[in-house]
Design a protein around this motif. Structure first.
Motif, PDB file in Angstrom:
ATOM      1  N   VAL A  94      94.649  81.241  81.740  1.00 39.13           N
ATOM      2  CA  VAL A  94      95.318  82.178  80.839  1.00 39.13           C
ATOM      3  C   VAL A  94      96.578  81.585  80.207  1.00 39.13           C
ATOM      4  CG1 VAL A  94      94.418  84.192  82.048  1.00 39.13           C
ATOM      5  CG2 VAL A  94      96.677  83.328  82.616  1.00 39.13           C
ATOM      6  N   ARG A  95      96.906  80.360  80.590  1.00 32.52           N
ATOM      7  CA  ARG A  95      98.079  79.725  79.983  1.00 32.52           C
ATOM      8  C   ARG A  95      97.853  79.574  78.477  1.00 32.52           C
ATOM      9  NH1 ARG A  95      98.825  74.550  81.182  1.00 32.52           N
ATOM     10  NH2 ARG A  95      96.671  74.324  81.793  1.00 32.52           N
ATOM     11  N   PRO A  96      98.908  79.646  77.681  1.00 36.54           N
ATOM     12  CA  PRO A  96      98.749  79.518  76.230  1.00 36.54           C
ATOM     13  C   PRO A  96      98.078  78.200  75.814  1.00 36.54           C
ATOM     14  CG  PRO A  96     100.961  80.270  76.764  1.00 36.54           C
ATOM     15  CD  PRO A  96     100.292  79.935  78.060  1.00 36.54           C
ATOM     16  N   ASN A  97      98.312  77.135  76.574  1.00 36.77           N
ATOM     17  CA  ASN A  97      97.738  75.842  76.196  1.00 36.77           C
ATOM     18  C   ASN A  97      96.395  75.561  76.880  1.00 36.77           C
ATOM     19  OD1 ASN A  97      98.863  75.491  78.704  1.00 36.77           O
ATOM     20  ND2 ASN A  97      99.703  73.473  78.281  1.00 36.77           N
ATOM     21  N   ALA A  98      95.806  76.565  77.535  1.00 37.80           N
ATOM     22  CA  ALA A  98      94.482  76.386  78.132  1.00 37.80           C
ATOM     23  C   ALA A  98      93.457  76.206  77.019  1.00 37.80           C
ATOM     24  CB  ALA A  98      94.120  77.585  78.996  1.00 37.80           C
ATOM     25  N   SER A  99      92.471  75.379  77.278  1.00 35.27           N
ATOM     26  CA  SER A  99      91.453  75.117  76.258  1.00 35.27           C
ATOM     27  C   SER A  99      90.636  76.382  75.985  1.00 35.27           C
ATOM     28  CB  SER A  99      90.519  73.995  76.703  1.00 35.27           C
ATOM     29  OG  SER A  99      89.693  74.432  77.769  1.00 35.27           O
ATOM     30  N   ALA A 100      90.100  76.459  74.780  1.00 33.65           N
ATOM     31  CA  ALA A 100      89.250  77.585  74.405  1.00 33.65           C
ATOM     32  C   ALA A 100      88.018  77.621  75.310  1.00 33.65           C
ATOM     33  CB  ALA A 100      88.839  77.482  72.945  1.00 33.65           C
ATOM     34  N   GLN A 101      87.517  76.445  75.683  1.00 32.31           N
ATOM     35  CA  GLN A 101      86.355  76.374  76.571  1.00 32.31           C
ATOM     36  C   GLN A 101      86.676  76.998  77.928  1.00 32.31           C
ATOM     37  OE1 GLN A 101      84.984  72.434  77.524  1.00 32.31           O
ATOM     38  NE2 GLN A 101      83.395  73.185  78.889  1.00 32.31           N
ATOM     39  N   ARG A 102      87.838  76.679  78.470  1.00 37.22           N
ATOM     40  CA  ARG A 102      88.221  77.233  79.770  1.00 37.22           C
ATOM     41  C   ARG A 102      88.379  78.746  79.679  1.00 37.22           C
ATOM     42  NH1 ARG A 102      92.149  75.304  84.538  1.00 37.22           N
ATOM     43  NH2 ARG A 102      90.645  73.643  84.471  1.00 37.22           N
ATOM     44  N   LYS A 103      88.986  79.233  78.605  1.00 40.50           N
ATOM     45  CA  LYS A 103      89.159  80.679  78.437  1.00 40.50           C
ATOM     46  C   LYS A 103      87.804  81.378  78.335  1.00 40.50           C
ATOM     47  CE  LYS A 103      93.726  80.404  76.441  1.00 40.50           C
ATOM     48  NZ  LYS A 103      94.683  80.935  75.511  1.00 40.50           N
ATOM     49  N   ARG A 104      86.856  80.789  77.617  1.00 38.51           N
ATOM     50  CA  ARG A 104      85.513  81.369  77.510  1.00 38.51           C
ATOM     51  C   ARG A 104      84.807  81.362  78.858  1.00 38.51           C
ATOM     52  NH1 ARG A 104      85.340  78.312  72.845  1.00 38.51           N
ATOM     53  NH2 ARG A 104      84.121  76.706  73.870  1.00 38.51           N
ATOM     54  N   ARG A 105      84.913  80.252  79.564  1.00 37.76           N
ATOM     55  CA  ARG A 105      84.267  80.125  80.869  1.00 37.76           C
ATOM     56  C   ARG A 105      84.851  81.150  81.845  1.00 37.76           C
ATOM     57  NH1 ARG A 105      83.835  74.286  83.533  1.00 37.76           N
ATOM     58  NH2 ARG A 105      81.773  74.226  82.646  1.00 37.76           N
ATOM     59  N   LEU A 106      86.163  81.293  81.864  1.00 34.67           N
ATOM     60  CA  LEU A 106      86.806  82.274  82.738  1.00 34.67           C
ATOM     61  C   LEU A 106      86.310  83.681  82.412  1.00 34.67           C
ATOM     62  CD1 LEU A 106      88.831  83.125  84.901  1.00 34.67           C
ATOM     63  CD2 LEU A 106      90.607  83.082  83.129  1.00 34.67           C
ATOM     64  N   LYS A 107      86.230  84.006  81.132  1.00 33.13           N
ATOM     65  CA  LYS A 107      85.758  85.327  80.717  1.00 33.13           C
ATOM     66  C   LYS A 107      84.343  85.580  81.222  1.00 33.13           C
ATOM     67  CE  LYS A 107      85.628  88.330  76.682  1.00 33.13           C
ATOM     68  NZ  LYS A 107      84.271  88.580  76.232  1.00 33.13           N
ATOM     69  N   LYS A 108      83.476  84.565  81.175  1.00 31.79           N
ATOM     70  CA  LYS A 108      82.099  84.722  81.668  1.00 31.79           C
ATOM     71  C   LYS A 108      82.080  84.951  83.176  1.00 31.79           C
ATOM     72  CE  LYS A 108      79.701  82.340  78.012  1.00 31.79           C
ATOM     73  NZ  LYS A 108      78.803  81.289  77.587  1.00 31.79           N
ATOM     74  N   PHE A 109      82.921  84.232  83.914  1.00 34.34           N
ATOM     75  CA  PHE A 109      83.001  84.445  85.362  1.00 34.34           C
ATOM     76  C   PHE A 109      83.483  85.862  85.664  1.00 34.34           C
ATOM     77  CE2 PHE A 109      83.603  79.656  85.817  1.00 34.34           C
ATOM     78  CZ  PHE A 109      82.317  79.447  86.285  1.00 34.34           C
ATOM     79  N   VAL A 110      84.481  86.324  84.932  1.00 31.36           N
ATOM     80  CA  VAL A 110      85.017  87.669  85.130  1.00 31.36           C
ATOM     81  C   VAL A 110      83.917  88.700  84.876  1.00 31.36           C
ATOM     82  CG1 VAL A 110      86.630  89.385  84.191  1.00 31.36           C
ATOM     83  CG2 VAL A 110      87.430  87.063  84.711  1.00 31.36           C
ATOM     84  N   GLU A 111      83.187  88.533  83.781  1.00 31.09           N
ATOM     85  CA  GLU A 111      82.118  89.476  83.455  1.00 31.09           C
ATOM     86  C   GLU A 111      81.041  89.489  84.546  1.00 31.09           C
ATOM     87  OE1 GLU A 111      80.966  88.078  79.586  1.00 31.09           O
ATOM     88  OE2 GLU A 111      82.652  89.097  78.610  1.00 31.09           O
ATOM     89  N   ARG A 112      80.677  88.317  85.040  1.00 33.20           N
ATOM     90  CA  ARG A 112      79.651  88.252  86.090  1.00 33.20           C
ATOM     91  C   ARG A 112      80.147  88.904  87.378  1.00 33.20           C
ATOM     92  NH1 ARG A 112      77.187  83.434  88.884  1.00 33.20           N
ATOM     93  NH2 ARG A 112      75.599  84.409  90.141  1.00 33.20           N
ATOM     94  N   ALA A 113      81.414  88.661  87.728  1.00 32.09           N
ATOM     95  CA  ALA A 113      81.979  89.288  88.932  1.00 32.09           C
ATOM     96  C   ALA A 113      82.007  90.803  88.784  1.00 32.09           C
ATOM     97  CB  ALA A 113      83.380  88.740  89.203  1.00 32.09           C
TER      98      ALA A 113
END
Length: 147
Positions: free
Chosen positions: A81-100
């Motif tokens: 969630v850091r401002p400089n986190a890659s777009a890929q990491r933010k997308r991947r995190l969102k997918k993990f959150v949705e699956r959880a």
């Protein structure tokens, strides 16, 4: 033979374990105790390379190292969630959150909720909770607003 049935013989390189090594260790964590691992091992392995393995371990109610994997997922989320986190990491995190949210049990539903809170309000980040394991040791749903 599944990973759970296999014997864990150690890490070729504990600082950079392979996903299958981490998975095998997670079902035999007493074979190499956490306190014998390199300092900040949780921080070292909580990156993109192992996150899928860590997520699967965190979702598995039968995994002996589940709480450790959940802790690593909190670290991954905080980094994501850091401002400089890659777009890929933010997308991947969102997918993990949705699956959880969809198929996770209570600890993972709490993790997903807390991730959503942090995504919405990154200023609510507290190092102790997210990086040092506070939310894993004392699970609770974070409020969207500080009291």
């Amino acid at each position: 033979m599944t990973v759970r049935e296999s014997t864990f013989f150690g890490f070729a390189n504990p600082v950079d374990p392979r996903p299958e090594e981490l998975q095998a260790w997670a079902y035999h964590p007493d074979s190499v105790p956490l306190d014998s691992m390199p300092a900040d091992w949780d921080l070292l392995i909580s990156g993109d390379v192992l996150v899928s393995t860590l997520f699967e371990l965190a979702m598995d109610r039968q995994c002996p190292a589940r709480r450790f994997a959940q802790h690593c997922m909190y670290i991954y989320a905080a980094d994501g969630v850091r401002p400089n986190a890659s777009a890929q990491r933010k997308r991947r995190l969102k997918k993990f959150v949705e699956r959880a949210e969809e198929v996770g049990d209570e600890p993972m539903a709490i993790w997903a909720h807390n991730c959503r809170v942090l995504m919405t309000r990154p200023e609510l980040f507290e190092y102790h909770d997210w990086i040092e394991g506070g939310l894993t040791r004392h699970p609770r749903r974070l409020a969207l607003f500080k009291r």
